[in-house]
Design a protein around this motif. Structure first.
Motif, PDB file in Angstrom:
ATOM      1  N   PHE A  71       5.301 -20.648   7.065  1.00  0.00           N
ATOM      2  CA  PHE A  71       6.321 -19.639   6.692  1.00  0.00           C
ATOM      3  C   PHE A  71       6.745 -18.843   7.589  1.00  0.00           C
ATOM      4  CE2 PHE A  71       3.268 -19.867   3.480  1.00  0.00           C
ATOM      5  CZ  PHE A  71       4.420 -20.177   1.921  1.00  0.00           C
ATOM      6  N   ASP A  72       7.610 -17.523   7.217  1.00  0.00           N
ATOM      7  CA  ASP A  72       8.454 -16.691   8.412  1.00  0.00           C
ATOM      8  C   ASP A  72       8.097 -15.599   8.729  1.00  0.00           C
ATOM      9  OD1 ASP A  72      10.468 -19.418   9.070  1.00  0.00           O
ATOM     10  OD2 ASP A  72      10.559 -18.465   6.452  1.00  0.00           O
ATOM     11  N   VAL A  73       8.227 -15.139   7.794  1.00  0.00           N
ATOM     12  CA  VAL A  73       7.715 -13.771   7.668  1.00  0.00           C
ATOM     13  C   VAL A  73       5.764 -13.336   7.433  1.00  0.00           C
ATOM     14  CG1 VAL A  73       8.240 -11.381   6.703  1.00  0.00           C
ATOM     15  CG2 VAL A  73       9.485 -12.363   7.742  1.00  0.00           C
ATOM     16  N   VAL A  74       5.161 -12.782   8.005  1.00  0.00           N
ATOM     17  CA  VAL A  74       4.091 -12.024   7.264  1.00  0.00           C
ATOM     18  C   VAL A  74       4.136 -10.675   6.716  1.00  0.00           C
ATOM     19  CG1 VAL A  74       1.139 -11.808   8.123  1.00  0.00           C
ATOM     20  CG2 VAL A  74       3.015 -13.002   9.538  1.00  0.00           C
ATOM     21  N   SER A  75       3.647 -11.145   5.432  1.00  0.00           N
ATOM     22  CA  SER A  75       4.019  -9.505   4.537  1.00  0.00           C
ATOM     23  C   SER A  75       2.174  -9.490   4.390  1.00  0.00           C
ATOM     24  CB  SER A  75       4.195 -10.492   3.217  1.00  0.00           C
ATOM     25  OG  SER A  75       5.524 -10.265   3.382  1.00  0.00           O
ATOM     26  N   MET A  76       1.368  -8.483   4.064  1.00  0.00           N
ATOM     27  CA  MET A  76       0.169  -8.211   3.906  1.00  0.00           C
ATOM     28  C   MET A  76       0.419  -7.396   2.906  1.00  0.00           C
ATOM     29  SD  MET A  76      -0.809  -7.271   7.878  1.00  0.00           S
ATOM     30  CE  MET A  76      -2.280  -7.429   7.801  1.00  0.00           C
ATOM     31  N   ASN A  77      -0.892  -7.393   1.624  1.00  0.00           N
ATOM     32  CA  ASN A  77      -0.887  -5.851   0.531  1.00  0.00           C
ATOM     33  C   ASN A  77      -2.530  -6.353   1.344  1.00  0.00           C
ATOM     34  OD1 ASN A  77       0.761  -7.048  -0.204  1.00  0.00           O
ATOM     35  ND2 ASN A  77       0.366  -8.223  -2.430  1.00  0.00           N
ATOM     36  N   ARG A  78      -2.416  -4.328   1.332  1.00  0.00           N
ATOM     37  CA  ARG A  78      -4.174  -4.158   1.902  1.00  0.00           C
ATOM     38  C   ARG A  78      -4.642  -3.190   0.598  1.00  0.00           C
ATOM     39  NH1 ARG A  78      -3.762  -8.446   3.637  1.00  0.00           N
ATOM     40  NH2 ARG A  78      -4.601  -9.803   5.920  1.00  0.00           N
ATOM     41  N   TYR A  79      -5.687  -2.886   1.041  1.00  0.00           N
ATOM     42  CA  TYR A  79      -5.977  -1.476   0.765  1.00  0.00           C
ATOM     43  C   TYR A  79      -6.818  -1.069   1.396  1.00  0.00           C
ATOM     44  CZ  TYR A  79      -2.600  -2.776  -3.328  1.00  0.00           C
ATOM     45  OH  TYR A  79      -1.651  -2.709  -4.335  1.00  0.00           O
ATOM     46  N   TYR A  80      -7.097  -0.730   2.068  1.00  0.00           N
ATOM     47  CA  TYR A  80      -8.229  -0.306   3.180  1.00  0.00           C
ATOM     48  C   TYR A  80      -8.501   1.883   2.465  1.00  0.00           C
ATOM     49  CZ  TYR A  80      -8.656  -4.166   5.960  1.00  0.00           C
ATOM     50  OH  TYR A  80      -8.746  -5.817   6.255  1.00  0.00           O
ATOM     51  N   GLY A  81      -9.159   1.617   2.310  1.00  0.00           N
ATOM     52  CA  GLY A  81      -8.980   3.307   1.947  1.00  0.00           C
ATOM     53  C   GLY A  81      -9.331   3.475  -0.297  1.00  0.00           C
ATOM     54  N   TRP A  82      -8.599   1.792  -0.395  1.00  0.00           N
ATOM     55  CA  TRP A  82      -8.873   2.565  -1.615  1.00  0.00           C
ATOM     56  C   TRP A  82      -9.970   1.218  -1.935  1.00  0.00           C
ATOM     57  CZ3 TRP A  82      -8.068   6.019  -4.673  1.00  0.00           C
ATOM     58  CH2 TRP A  82      -7.809   5.702  -6.170  1.00  0.00           C
ATOM     59  N   TYR A  83      -9.783  -0.225  -2.107  1.00  0.00           N
ATOM     60  CA  TYR A  83     -10.715  -0.943  -2.845  1.00  0.00           C
ATOM     61  C   TYR A  83     -11.976  -1.136  -1.364  1.00  0.00           C
ATOM     62  CZ  TYR A  83      -7.775  -2.139  -6.589  1.00  0.00           C
ATOM     63  OH  TYR A  83      -6.902  -2.370  -8.048  1.00  0.00           O
ATOM     64  N   ILE A  84     -11.097  -0.788  -0.623  1.00  0.00           N
ATOM     65  CA  ILE A  84     -12.882  -0.595   0.605  1.00  0.00           C
ATOM     66  C   ILE A  84     -12.487   0.289   1.504  1.00  0.00           C
ATOM     67  CG2 ILE A  84     -13.344  -2.072   2.803  1.00  0.00           C
ATOM     68  CD1 ILE A  84     -12.023  -4.757   1.970  1.00  0.00           C
ATOM     69  N   ASN A  85     -13.346   1.206   1.401  1.00  0.00           N
ATOM     70  CA  ASN A  85     -13.478   2.369   2.156  1.00  0.00           C
ATOM     71  C   ASN A  85     -13.007   3.510   1.131  1.00  0.00           C
ATOM     72  OD1 ASN A  85     -12.274   0.386   4.899  1.00  0.00           O
ATOM     73  ND2 ASN A  85     -14.348   1.119   4.749  1.00  0.00           N
ATOM     74  N   ALA A  86     -13.135   3.504   0.205  1.00  0.00           N
ATOM     75  CA  ALA A  86     -12.441   4.585  -0.046  1.00  0.00           C
ATOM     76  C   ALA A  86     -13.107   5.957  -0.176  1.00  0.00           C
ATOM     77  CB  ALA A  86     -12.597   4.186  -2.498  1.00  0.00           C
ATOM     78  N   GLY A  87     -12.121   7.100   0.022  1.00  0.00           N
ATOM     79  CA  GLY A  87     -12.029   8.338   0.526  1.00  0.00           C
ATOM     80  C   GLY A  87     -12.718   7.848   1.839  1.00  0.00           C
ATOM     81  N   ASP A  88     -12.658   7.075   2.527  1.00  0.00           N
ATOM     82  CA  ASP A  88     -13.019   7.141   3.697  1.00  0.00           C
ATOM     83  C   ASP A  88     -11.920   6.695   4.933  1.00  0.00           C
ATOM     84  OD1 ASP A  88     -14.216   7.081   6.710  1.00  0.00           O
ATOM     85  OD2 ASP A  88     -15.498   5.864   6.167  1.00  0.00           O
ATOM     86  N   LEU A  89     -11.040   7.883   4.821  1.00  0.00           N
ATOM     87  CA  LEU A  89      -9.302   7.235   5.851  1.00  0.00           C
ATOM     88  C   LEU A  89      -9.560   7.390   7.402  1.00  0.00           C
ATOM     89  CD1 LEU A  89      -6.706   8.991   3.743  1.00  0.00           C
ATOM     90  CD2 LEU A  89      -7.420   6.392   3.915  1.00  0.00           C
ATOM     91  N   THR A  90     -10.805   7.599   8.322  1.00  0.00           N
ATOM     92  CA  THR A  90     -10.698   6.653   8.924  1.00  0.00           C
ATOM     93  C   THR A  90     -11.192   5.738   8.811  1.00  0.00           C
ATOM     94  OG1 THR A  90     -11.737   9.375   9.836  1.00  0.00           O
ATOM     95  CG2 THR A  90     -11.925   7.729  11.351  1.00  0.00           C
ATOM     96  N   THR A  91     -12.069   5.288   8.775  1.00  0.00           N
ATOM     97  CA  THR A  91     -12.772   4.012   8.772  1.00  0.00           C
ATOM     98  C   THR A  91     -11.774   3.027   8.165  1.00  0.00           C
ATOM     99  OG1 THR A  91     -15.040   5.082   8.195  1.00  0.00           O
ATOM    100  CG2 THR A  91     -14.732   2.497   8.357  1.00  0.00           C
TER     101      THR A  91
END
Ligand code: GCB
Length: 637
Positions: free
Chosen positions: A497-517
């Motif tokens: 492919f030509d472009v990397v399109s990322m779907n990411r949920y750090y701070g939600w499904y992972i590390n919910a409530g911990d935006l520093t991590t």
């Protein structure tokens, strides 16, 4: 002004830019199929040689479980009526209808205009989700699988000008391993059949877009493809026309004032525009290509195509529109409103574009299926950039394994996405590109959302699809949206492919409530993709569910403040990477989902509520995005 065969025309010849299912590349075979009634992908448009009757309204409606054996054979005996266009699910109060598995029937009478004798007469369904069988009186006249692409049925031999007929459409919302998106039907302890699928948005079904009766001449324009470029102030429009019947082709290109700026003849050629006005994001300009078929110098058919002259290119880690780096701001969306479900609605369309512009969005992704053609026409006219996505969502058994991402059985296997799914996916790509290839607003194809690109079998599954998409359209970059389990270490297909399109949920499904991590994870993740690929990288999903009116001074999930802080954290990280080319927040507005423990009345990651009221994050995005004009925020690299 010029009409000739340019090197770029070669790409038509060798690129198989034909619109629909062609197992055989040959034009002759294609035209033979057309003569045999194969559907055109050209959007029906009234012209001096074509007329249309809109069949929207209120149709008789019934479920297969409540009608007799062959309901299309007679007038439907049903107390129910359904609005078209609309998904049927939320129209009624009856839960059995809402979650019906199987066929539903729509029926109405149709009168054919008197003046249509000698014309071909067609039905056009802008969408029937996910499969349809169409009956004229008692005769089955056609069928189609694929819920978000249009299809035509030639009914000339079944009807008469000035006459009337009963139109019955059976529609199935069922998903299986033969459909895109895939799904399966489970039978519970009570014997009830339940549709299971692997995406969160509600599986709305029915006639969600308009239905038309229209006429075309016997000898006609069947397909038009344009490819544009420019050198200095000279624009170039390469065109290719497919005809049914023997005729000469004449083309005229008009500017927005209607003045002819170039003309030519022949089924393919190249037109030059001096002092071209380019189609630009935020500053769209459209020419109109009038394509005429002539027999003995008499115009027998004419068809107009809007043309925006622009180029798209990926170079190194840059995404270029008209040779200039473009930075995407905007959203992943859904076609989703109360009561209508996925029913197309012009008022919502206009308002959504207003809100996008208000918030400074210059783009959106048609997550997770092709949207109504009117939406793309609108984007063309208003200079909003579109990433056009297929309906291939849920090709991932890893989601069943929860956050571990461990699939219960391999995704790319006969147990789930096997040969039949693959064939449906290929056909869907043909129909999507066939329908949308001429839209200047469409700058990239996204051929799947969050597939299991980390699993064995992904490469064998995707390589032929990428090849097909590139043959159908050699001009636009390709991408797919990357699920979190598909990491820069284990993904098996990104090089295709030509472009990397990322779907990411750090701070939600992972590390919910911990935006520093979450920030540390996100930083490392993006860095990893940059190191591995050297390609442009963008975020096609990032977001936090948010209950409007819920507030807190702490980092509390579901509050409006948390959604703002979450997005700000992501933006801080994006701005550290020159390779980053865009941000599309998940989601534009709250939307309906299946019942689920982590969904409170639907997915609430909207920046706007389902009725389009702004949450606090809307104002934060507006502060960041307004005035960027496609440039990267703080682009001092
Ligand atoms: C995703 C999916 C999207 C969901 C979203 C969510 O990764 O692509 O369809 O709605 O996550 O909110 O969970």
């Amino acid at each position: 002004m010029e009409s000739s065969s340019s090197p770029r025309c070669e790409q038509f010849r060798h690129g198989n830019r034909l619109p629909i299912a062609l197992e055989n590349d040959s034009l002759d075979a294609y035209i033979a199929e057309k003569r045999a009634g194969r559907p055109s992908m050209l959007k029906p448009t009234p012209t001096p040689t074509r007329e249309m009757v809109n069949l929207d309204g209120v149709w008789r409606f019934g479920l297969d479980s409540r009608l007799n054996d062959q309901p299309w054979k007679a007038r439907l005996d049903t107390p129910l009526e359904a609005a078209v266009p609309a998904s049927y699910n939320d129209l009624f109060t009856d839960a059995e209808i809402r979650d019906h598995v199987g066929w539903v029937y729509y029926q109405r009478e149709v009168r054919v205009p008197r003046g249509w004798s000698g014309e071909r007469i067609l039905l056009r369904f802008d969408a029937a989700t996910h499969a349809a069988r169409v009956y004229v009186d008692r005769a089955l006249v056609g069928e189609h699988v694929g819920g978000y692409t249009p299809f035509d049925i030639d009914i000339t031999d079944n009807v008469a000008a000035g006459g009337a007929f009963r139109l019955t459409v059976a529609v199935s919302g069922d998903l299986s391993n033969e459909t895109i998106p895939p799904g399966k039907i489970e039978v519970g302890l009570t014997g009830k059949r339940t549709q299971v699928y692997f995406h969160d948005f509600y599986n709305y079904a029915g006639l969600a877009r308009s239905v038309w009766l229209y006429s075309v001449p016997e000898t006609r324009v069947e397909d038009v493809t344009v490819v544009t470029t420019f050198t200095g102030a000279t624009g170039v429009v390469d065109y290719r026309v497919v005809l049914v019947g023997d005729a000469e082709v004449r083309v005229r290109l008009r500017d927005a004032s209607g003045a002819v700026v170039a003309e030519g003849s022949g089924a393919e050629g190249s037109l030059e525009i001096s002092d071209v006005v380019l189609w630009k994001p935020g500053a769209p300009y459209l020419y109109e290509l009038e394509v005429e078929a002539l027999v003995a110098d008499v115009v027998v058919d004419s068809y107009p195509v809007s043309v925006g002259v622009r180029t798209v290119e990926v170079r190194g880690h840059e995404f270029l529109i008209n040779g200039e780096p473009f930075y995407f701001t905007g959203y992943g969306k859904h076609e989703d409103t109360a009561v209508r479900g996925k029913g197309h609605d012009n008022a919502y369309m206009v308002h959504d574009f207003q809100l996008m512009e208000w918030s400074g969005a210059n783009s959106f992704r048609t997550s997770h299926y092709p949207y109504a053609e009117d939406v793309l026409d609108f984007a063309d006219r208003h200079g909003i950039v579109v990433i056009d996505e297929t309906a291939a969502v849920g090709l991932n058994m890893g989601v069943v394994g929860g956050l571990s991402g461990t699939p219960p059985f391999p995704t790319f296997s006969e147990q789930y996405a096997g040969a039949a799914t693959h064939a449906a996916h290929a056909q869907h790509i043909r129909e999507l590109i066939g329908r949308d290839k001429n839209h200047p607003s469409v700058v990239m194809w996204c051929i799947a959302n969050e597939p299991a690109s980390n699993e064995d079998g992904a490469r064998e599954y995707f390589e032929p699809l990428v090849k097909l998409a590139r043959e159908l359209d050699p001009t636009r970059p390709l991408t797919y949206s990357l699920v979190m389990f598909a990491t820069f270490q284990n993904d098996q297909i990104i090089d295709l492919f030509d472009v990397v399109s990322m779907n990411r949920y750090y701070g939600w499904y992972i590390n919910a409530g911990d935006l520093t991590t979450a920030e540390m994870y996100l930083q490392g993740d993006i860095q990893g993709w940059i190191d591995r690929t050297g390609k442009p990288i963008m975020m096609t999903e990032y977001g936090a569910d948010t209950m409007p009116g819920l507030h807190s001074v702490w980092d509390q999930v579901w509050t409006e403040e948390y959604q703002v802080d979450f997005l700000e954290m992501y933006h801080r990280v994006f701005d550290r990477f020159p390779q980053f080319v865009g941000e599309q927040v998940w989601n534009f507005s709250d939307f309906a989902t299946t019942n689920g423990l982590h969904r409170v009345g639907g997915n609430k990651k909207g920046i706007f509520t389902r009725d389009r009221r702004p949450k606090s994050a809307a104002f934060a995005l507006r502060r960041r995005w307004r005035g960027l004009n496609g440039r990267k925020p703080g682009a001092e690299f």
